[in-house]
Motif scaffolding. Structure first.
Motif, PDB file in Angstrom:
ATOM      1  N   SER A   1       0.830  -1.201   0.000  1.00  0.00           N
ATOM      2  CA  SER A   1       0.000   0.000   0.000  1.00  0.00           C
ATOM      3  C   SER A   1       0.867   1.255   0.000  1.00  0.00           C
ATOM      4  O   SER A   1       0.561   2.242  -0.681  1.00  0.00           O
TER       5      SER A   1
ATOM      6  N   LYS B   1      -2.502   1.206  -8.931  1.00  0.00           N
ATOM      7  CA  LYS B   1      -3.022   1.486  -7.590  1.00  0.00           C
ATOM      8  C   LYS B   1      -4.531   1.257  -7.541  1.00  0.00           C
ATOM      9  O   LYS B   1      -5.050   0.689  -6.569  1.00  0.00           O
TER      10      LYS B   1
ATOM     11  N   GLU C   1      -6.323  -1.343  -5.047  1.00  0.00           N
ATOM     12  CA  GLU C   1      -7.353  -0.959  -4.076  1.00  0.00           C
ATOM     13  C   GLU C   1      -8.648  -1.708  -4.317  1.00  0.00           C
ATOM     14  O   GLU C   1      -9.351  -2.078  -3.367  1.00  0.00           O
TER      15      GLU C   1
ATOM     16  N   ARG D   1      -8.640  -5.131  -2.779  1.00  0.00           N
ATOM     17  CA  ARG D   1      -8.622  -5.163  -1.317  1.00  0.00           C
ATOM     18  C   ARG D   1      -9.930  -4.689  -0.683  1.00  0.00           C
ATOM     19  O   ARG D   1     -10.013  -4.623   0.552  1.00  0.00           O
TER      20      ARG D   1
ATOM     21  N   THR E   1     -15.584  -1.285  -7.949  1.00  0.00           N
ATOM     22  CA  THR E   1     -15.251  -1.046  -6.546  1.00  0.00           C
ATOM     23  C   THR E   1     -16.491  -0.631  -5.760  1.00  0.00           C
ATOM     24  O   THR E   1     -16.729  -1.113  -4.650  1.00  0.00           O
TER      25      THR E   1
ATOM     26  N   ASN F   1      -3.019   9.976  -1.243  1.00  0.00           N
ATOM     27  CA  ASN F   1      -4.308   9.303  -1.406  1.00  0.00           C
ATOM     28  C   ASN F   1      -4.925   9.560  -2.774  1.00  0.00           C
ATOM     29  O   ASN F   1      -6.129   9.372  -2.961  1.00  0.00           O
TER      30      ASN F   1
ATOM     31  N   SER G   1      -6.463   9.471  -6.395  1.00  0.00           N
ATOM     32  CA  SER G   1      -7.245   8.464  -7.097  1.00  0.00           C
ATOM     33  C   SER G   1      -7.753   9.082  -8.383  1.00  0.00           C
ATOM     34  O   SER G   1      -7.452  10.243  -8.693  1.00  0.00           O
TER      35      SER G   1
ATOM     36  N   ASP H   1     -14.701   4.876   2.328  1.00  0.00           N
ATOM     37  CA  ASP H   1     -13.857   4.019   3.164  1.00  0.00           C
ATOM     38  C   ASP H   1     -13.838   4.489   4.610  1.00  0.00           C
ATOM     39  O   ASP H   1     -13.694   3.678   5.532  1.00  0.00           O
TER      40      ASP H   1
END
Length: 978
Positions: A570, A648, A652, A655, A760, A875, A877, A940
């Motif tokens: 991560s 990435k 993510e 996970r 996701t 962080n 995205s 999250d």
């Protein structure tokens, strides 16, 4: 079955009435009934006479009421009538209710004992043999000398001058605060409150075994007049939690009011804090055991996943009536009866149980001082064994762990060979993930020896820390839900103590090493500094700053960030994406570059054979030390970013739904840490200033953030290259135009860059209700039950996939870079002179160059502030830009719609373009507020907790639409710009 009694033959109803259920003990039947709905209990009462008896028990209906209640309620004379009021039956049904039926031929010792406890009187139930020493008014020096801060003591005279000493009676409080609502403590996960006049009415008529108990941590905020009636005794005014902001500080003071039989069952105070409790009227009976001595009848559960501690204990009254008589004299707790005006001090780690002998009014506060600071830090440390030992002594240690600790402990610290009260009789249970708590028959468990416990288990920090799990790091393992503050708050607290208490740094450093493993990260920092030839570290630079999720250190002109959160893989994706982003900034010369800190260096630090090695890394290619970990495909070229944004995103997505423990890390990779060094920003972080900023400054900040997110969301993102993805993620259609809103799809209904985003979200929806349930209060239970029907089943509709008049698939959402974490600790502010229009004049320069330690200067300076930089892009995205509004609105703007409106005026980018609406779906997809609310639910982080904390009135909301429009309604007025 029949029995003879007094010449009569009495038939036992149990066999005919219960059938096969006759094999179950009565307490099991009662527990099963507690799981049913009120209507099912009503139906079951009609099955047989014995079921009628079980289903009409008042304790059963009390539990049902507390589960059903949400917010305020009134007691209607009995719990069954109160439940009937909740159900709102027709008036004619209420009027037809008849008197309860009576049946002979049934006896239950369980129900009888419970009935006895409900009606027993405690008027003669005092204990005044002097086990707890009584002291008159002491100075702090005398208190430390005579009591040492580690033994309970009753203090007299501390409240003699308080107005509360005479004003806090039930009658006087009723006159002044009758219409004031207070929070109620009871055995239910749901938060309830009652108006004081309603609570007094309940007290006067109730016959409950464990009566409702006012235990209100917000009384000072809701009724500030009560705070004027007392003052913190001089002995206990040192409280290190005062360094936390008021909105981050854990609950620490409580107003306590309760009738006879009420009280607090066996517990150790949260975070191993100490406490003082002053009684103003009535009498309380106290029982206390020293740290590590689990009372008879109590079971301690410690989760091996996050270290959360759960205690199973009987009520105070039940313990004194059923368990206390079983104790030998040498096993009994120390006890006392607290009288009006007396203050009891409960030291860190002590077990205590309180029983009100009559109606009482009291005030209590928990605190952290120099005496218990290290214990509090130890309790915040990740892992579970040390938490079990802190509460249950050696009962928490199995033979293998016992031997490991024994090898590491010196003989003069702790005699680890004592029998530990026989391990085959231990009452400490380590709860595996997902396991239910099974209540043990505590009457068959030996209590152990009080004298042995005191002599054999010293509550010494140097002994307790040996039970820490070295493999569990603060940044890489789940934070216990039972901790009284969050991880961010804990890190912020330690750093504020470090700056604010320079004379206590030796003690604070020890606490930081316990909670944060600060010594380990200091070694890493020193290795990085040596490689880059930085000057020696000063004392101020030894501790990580602020509240970030990774260790961050401030040097003279730079900031060093070591990536450790969630493990190596991560961390590599966090740094790799950030470096890719910075590289792209330089290529296109984006105006955003002026408002983000320059990157000075980056690399990989690893520990091998006891020595640290640094390898420079700019994000391109895979360093040899990382290749050995087999974390990524070897197909990538040296000029590509293998840990960049698209890999990435895939990482993510894989996970989603996994716990930190399930994610784990590759063998041999636990001693590798990526790092980045950026130029230091001058000024102060927003979270240090927000409460003091003028409205004009906040409006300027909103405009600044609108402009910078405009620049961020216009920035082109890297192409989606299939060959760098894991084999099982390849095969998606890749044709798209970077950042275009109307992407043409060749094979799939969704463009490749959106496919990961949608997948996701779909995975997150599967366990949305369970995640919200785990987060719990203040999220309303009624809304959690409706969450699945509110969130769309097809997230393609959320991004606006539709067919145009030519049958081509198009998308109505822009796909953009997302910062994901624009919060008040990631925005820098610089002081300036409002009268000056020039950015760099002399007066302005003097204000900006204040040389404070990353802005942590508590001097109240009257000046204007303007935003200068946005930091922390780890962080990053790619997805819907609305995602960036969530932390911005809820954290930076604190929910202020006027600031959100000002932001949108400067943002000037479309968030969605109109699309044909599916009539079956109504118009919800046309509301930007609906999009934002869905993202909040699936986020999250627990952003819903922030929403229901900012908008307390929404805790009684009946629908998600009500929450949506209250929080995000301003978005629906935004039309965007072409």
């Amino acid at each position: 079955m029949e029995s003879s009694h007094g010449g009569f033959v009495m038939r036992d109803r149990r066999l005919d009435a219960l059938g096969d259920l006759i094999v179950l003990p009565d307490e099991v039947i009662c527990s099963i009934l507690e799981l049913l709905t009120p209507r099912d209990i009503g139906r079951l009462a009609c099955v047989s006479s014995v079921m009628y008896i079980f289903c009409n028990e008042e304790p059963l209906w009390m539990i049902q009421c507390l589960k059903r209640s949400n917010g305020q309620f009134q007691y209607k004379g009995s719990w069954k009538r109160t439940m009937l009021h909740f159900e709102e039956p027709p008036i004619e049904y209420k009027e037809s209710c008849r008197r309860p039926l009576q049946f002979d031929g049934f006896y239950s010792s369980f129900l009888y004992r419970r009935l006895y406890r409900c009606h027993t009187s405690l008027s003669g139930f005092s204990f005044d043999d002097g086990n707890v020493q009584r002291k008159k008014l002491l100075t702090r020096a005398e208190f430390d000398h005579e009591c040492g801060g580690m033994e309970p003591v009753l203090l007299t005279g501390l409240a003699d001058t308080w107005p509360a000493r005479t004003a806090w009676t039930i009658d006087q409080l009723l006159l002044k605060y009758g219409d004031t609502s207070f929070k109620i403590s009871q055995r239910s996960a749901h938060k309830i409150s009652m108006k004081f006049k309603d609570y007094v009415s309940y007290m006067n008529v109730q016959h409950d075994e464990d009566p409702l108990y006012i235990f209100d941590p917000q009384f000072g905020e809701d009724s500030p007049g009560l705070l004027k009636d007392y003052s913190v005794p001089q002995l206990f005014q040192e409280d290190w939690f005062e360094f936390l902001d008021a909105n981050h500080r854990p609950p620490y003071r409580w107003l306590i009011i309760g009738p006879e039989r009420s009280g607090a069952s066996w517990h150790v105070d949260p975070a191993l804090t100490s406490a003082w409790n002053t009684l103003l009227c009535g009498r309380k009976r106290w029982a206390l055991y020293p740290p590590g001595r689990v009372p008879l009848g109590v079971t301690v559960h410690v989760s091996d996943e996050d270290g959360d501690v759960h205690i199973e204990t009987p009520s105070s009254l039940q313990w004194w009536l059923d368990f206390y008589p079983l104790l030998a004299d040498e096993d009994k707790p120390i006890e006392c009866t607290q009288l009006p005006g007396e203050t009891i001090f409960v030291p860190t780690g002590w077990w205590h149980c309180v029983l009100n002998l009559e109606t009482t009014v009291a005030v209590t506060q928990n605190f952290v001082d120099s005496q218990n600071f290290q214990f509090v830090c130890l309790d915040f440390a990740p892992g579970y064994l040390h938490k079990g030992v802190c509460r249950a002594g050696m009962l928490a240690v199995d033979e293998d762990s016992h031997e490991d600790v024994k090898k590491n402990a010196s003989s003069d610290e702790y005699n680890l060979s004592y029998p530990a009260l026989a391990r085959n009789k231990k009452r400490v249970h380590t709860k595996k993930s997902g396991e239910n708590h099974n209540h043990e028959d505590a009457t068959n468990v030996a209590a152990g020896s009080y004298n042995l416990q005191r002599k054999g288990f010293p509550y010494d920090i140097n002994v307790l820390e040996k039970f820490l799990d070295e493999e569990r790091d603060h940044y890489n393992f789940p934070w216990s839900s039972g901790n009284c503050i969050g991880q961010r708050e804990m890190r912020e607290w330690l750093f504020k103590l470090w700056v604010g208490k320079p004379g206590m740094r030796e003690l604070i450093w020890k606490g930081a090493c316990l909670a944060l493993n600060a010594g380990k990260w200091l070694e890493c920092l020193e290795a990085i500094c040596a490689f880059h030839s930085f000057p020696p570290l000063t004392a101020e630079q030894r501790l990580p700053i602020g509240s970030g999720s990774n260790p961050v250190y401030i040097m003279a002109d730079c900031v060093v960030k070591i990536f450790v959160e969630n493990g190596l893989e991560s961390s590599l994706y966090a740094l790799g994406t950030e470096l890719q982003f910075y590289s792209l900034q330089c290529k296109v010369d984006s105006p955003l570059k002026k408002c983000i800190p320059d990157v000075l260096a980056s690399g990989i630090l690893y520990l091998e054979n006891g020595s640290y090695t640094v390898v420079p890394w700019d994000g391109k290619g895979v360093p040899d030390v990382i290749k050995k970990c087999n974390l990524i495909s070897s197909k990538c070229t040296e000029d590509y970013f293998p840990f960049g944004i698209w890999n990435k995103k895939q990482f993510e997505d894989r996970r989603v739904g996994m716990s930190l423990c399930e994610m784990g890390t590759s063998d041999g990779c636990t001693r590798i840490w990526p790092y980045i060094i950026t130029k230091r920003c001058k000024g102060k972080i927003l979270n240090q200033l927000k409460d003091t900023l003028a409205l004009e400054d906040m409006l300027n900040l909103a405009s600044f953030l609108g402009e910078q997110l405009h620049n961020l969301h216009l920035l082109l993102y890297p192409p989606f290259i299939e060959s760098t993805l894991p084999d099982n993620e390849q095969g998606m259609d890749l044709a798209f135009t970077n950042g275009c809103m109307e992407d043409v799809l060749s094979k799939s209904n969704v463009p490749a860059e959106w496919e990961i985003f949608i997948r996701t979200l779909t995975r997150k929806k599967k366990d949305a209700a369970s995640r919200l349930t785990n987060w719990g209060d203040p999220i309303p239970r009624t809304l959690i039950e409706k969450v699945d029907e509110y969130i769309p089943d097809d997230f393609a509709k959320l991004i606006g996939v539709y067919k145009d008049e030519n049958g081509l698939n198009k998308v109505c959402k822009p796909c953009t870079w997302i910062h994901s974490d624009i919060m008040d600790d990631n925005v820098f502010m610089e002081p300036y002179c409002p009268s000056s229009c020039l950015h760099g004049d002399a007066a302005d320069t003097d204000l900006r160059d204040n040389n404070t330690l990353n802005g942590y200067d508590d001097r109240a300076e009257k000046k204007s502030w303007r935003p200068s930089h946005i930091i922390d892009f780890s962080n990053l995205s790619i997805g819907d830009p609305i995602y960036d509004l969530i932390p911005l609105h809820l954290d930076v703007f604190s929910g202020d719609s006027s600031l959100l409106k000002k932001f949108l005026e400067s943002y000037k980018l479309p968030l969605v373009r109109g699309m044909p609406q599916d009539k079956s779906e109504g118009d919800k997809f046309a509301r930007l507020s609906y999009h934002a609310m869905c993202y909040c639910i699936l986020h999250d982080d627990n952003v819903l907790g922030a929403i229901f904390s900012l908008w307390k009135e929404l805790r009684t909301a009946k629908s998600w639409e009500q929450v949506e429009l209250t929080v995000w309604g301003e978005l629906n007025n935004y039309k965007g710009f072409s």
